[in-house]
Design a protein around this motif. Structure first.
Motif, short mmCIF file in Angstrom:
data_model
loop_
_atom_site.label_atom_id
_atom_site.label_comp_id
_atom_site.label_asym_id
_atom_site.label_seq_id
_atom_site.Cartn_x
_atom_site.Cartn_y
_atom_site.Cartn_z
N THR A 6 0.83 -1.20 0.00
CA THR A 6 0.00 0.00 0.00
C THR A 6 0.86 1.25 0.00
O THR A 6 1.93 1.28 0.62
CB THR A 6 -0.95 0.03 1.21
OG1 THR A 6 -1.72 1.24 1.20
CG2 THR A 6 -0.17 -0.04 2.52
N LEU A 7 0.40 2.29 -0.70
CA LEU A 7 1.02 3.60 -0.64
C LEU A 7 0.44 4.45 0.48
O LEU A 7 0.98 5.51 0.81
CB LEU A 7 0.84 4.35 -1.97
CG LEU A 7 1.82 4.05 -3.09
CD1 LEU A 7 1.40 4.77 -4.36
CD2 LEU A 7 3.23 4.45 -2.71
N ASP A 8 -0.67 3.98 1.04
CA ASP A 8 -1.37 4.74 2.08
C ASP A 8 -0.62 4.56 3.40
O ASP A 8 -0.64 3.48 4.01
CB ASP A 8 -2.80 4.23 2.21
CG ASP A 8 -3.65 5.11 3.10
OD1 ASP A 8 -3.09 5.90 3.88
OD2 ASP A 8 -4.89 5.01 3.00
N TYR A 9 0.02 5.63 3.86
CA TYR A 9 0.80 5.56 5.10
C TYR A 9 -0.05 5.12 6.28
O TYR A 9 0.41 4.39 7.16
CB TYR A 9 1.43 6.93 5.36
CG TYR A 9 2.36 6.98 6.55
CD1 TYR A 9 3.70 6.63 6.43
CD2 TYR A 9 1.90 7.40 7.79
CE1 TYR A 9 4.56 6.67 7.52
CE2 TYR A 9 2.74 7.45 8.89
CZ TYR A 9 4.07 7.08 8.75
OH TYR A 9 4.91 7.12 9.83
N ALA A 10 -1.32 5.55 6.29
CA ALA A 10 -2.21 5.22 7.40
C ALA A 10 -2.55 3.73 7.42
O ALA A 10 -2.98 3.21 8.46
CB ALA A 10 -3.48 6.05 7.32
N LYS A 11 -2.40 3.04 6.30
CA LYS A 11 -2.73 1.62 6.22
C LYS A 11 -1.50 0.72 6.24
O LYS A 11 -1.61 -0.50 6.12
CB LYS A 11 -3.56 1.34 4.96
CG LYS A 11 -4.92 2.01 4.97
CD LYS A 11 -5.69 1.71 3.70
CE LYS A 11 -7.07 2.38 3.73
NZ LYS A 11 -7.83 2.13 2.48
#
Length: 260
Positions: free
Chosen positions: A118-123
């Motif tokens: 994932t590129l989503d830091y929060a995930k």
């Protein structure tokens, strides 16, 4: 590498990102994507190991693997070897985020999570390192594509030094890997997986105002050229330019030197 310079322009693009993982506060390591076990650690003590594979299940060597402490303490890194195996050493007990980057830009990068890259830091999945080696941090890297174009003023004058970055539309917080427009206003971003993105155009020197919109864009299994930005009147405040050449003591030109 969260970028925060300048005023960002976010542009909503057209299809669903395939590479974002689901939320996971602490990731649980698993066996490899093809069902094979992770490589046995070659060094005892705290470490992080796993496999890097492509969508066919083949191992991918030469991928940069970086393990960083969740709360900003220094981390450690390595490069995937034969068969995509890696082992990150010089880590201590604690929670880490594990990031994968392809220096050759053939594959999309991002963070490990138990649900996929994932590129989503929060995930991004936090992996807990203890006294024993941590295994099973396996990922599948998607094929990477490029996004390129030119930034110009209304009169056609190219604009240099504009930061361009992409972020998944669904991401609450994003790890962006930017580039900057050259003297002729051109830019090229690489290693982007198919999906829906926000494209951020910003100016580190605060000369840009977010007053432009762009057509929707789909990155779906192919490079995307010609994604150009023509700034509306008043969007850019031109400034003076300083040019020169940086050389070593031998007189040889030095590339990639930042000048402020």
């Amino acid at each position: 590498m969260k970028r925060g310079l300048g005023l960002g322009l976010a542009f909503v693009l057209a299809s669903t990102i395939a590479s974002c993982g689901s939320s996971a506060s602490t990731a649980s390591p698993t066996t490899g994507p093809a069902g094979s076990p992770s490589p046995a650690p070659t060094v005892a003590g705290p470490s992080i190991s796993g496999h890097v594979r492509d969508s066919t299940g083949a191992g991918v060597s030469g991928i940069s693997v970086n393990a960083s402490r969740v709360y900003g303490a220094p981390g450690s890194g390595t490069t995937s070897g034969a068969g995509g195996a890696f082992q990150v050493l010089n880590v201590t007990a604690g929670d880490y985020l594990v990031e994968f980057l392809d220096p050759l830009s053939n594959y999309g990068g991002g963070y490990y999570s138990s649900s996929g890259l994932t590129l989503d830091y929060a995930k991004a999945g936090q992996v807990a390192v203890g006294a024993a080696p941590l295994t099973g941090i396996d990922v599948i890297l998607p094929k990477g594509y490029s996004l390129s174009g030119t930034v110009r003023q209304v009169d056609g004058t190219p604009v240099a030094g504009v930061e361009v970055a992409v972020c998944p539309q669904s991401a609450a917080s994003c790890s962006e890997f930017p580039t900057w427009t050259a003297r002729d206003g051109t830019y090229k971003l690489t290693a982007i997986a198919s999906g829906t993105y926000l494209v951020n155009f910003s100016d580190p020197w605060q000369h840009l105002e977010p007053k432009a919109t762009l057509p929707a864009l789909t990155i779906a299994g192919a490079d995307v050229p010609g994604y150009d930005l023509t700034a509306p009147a008043g969007w850019i405040t031109p400034g003076a330019a300083i040019e020169g050449l940086v050389r070593a003591a031998t007189g040889d030109p030095l590339p990639d030197v930042q000048v402020w």
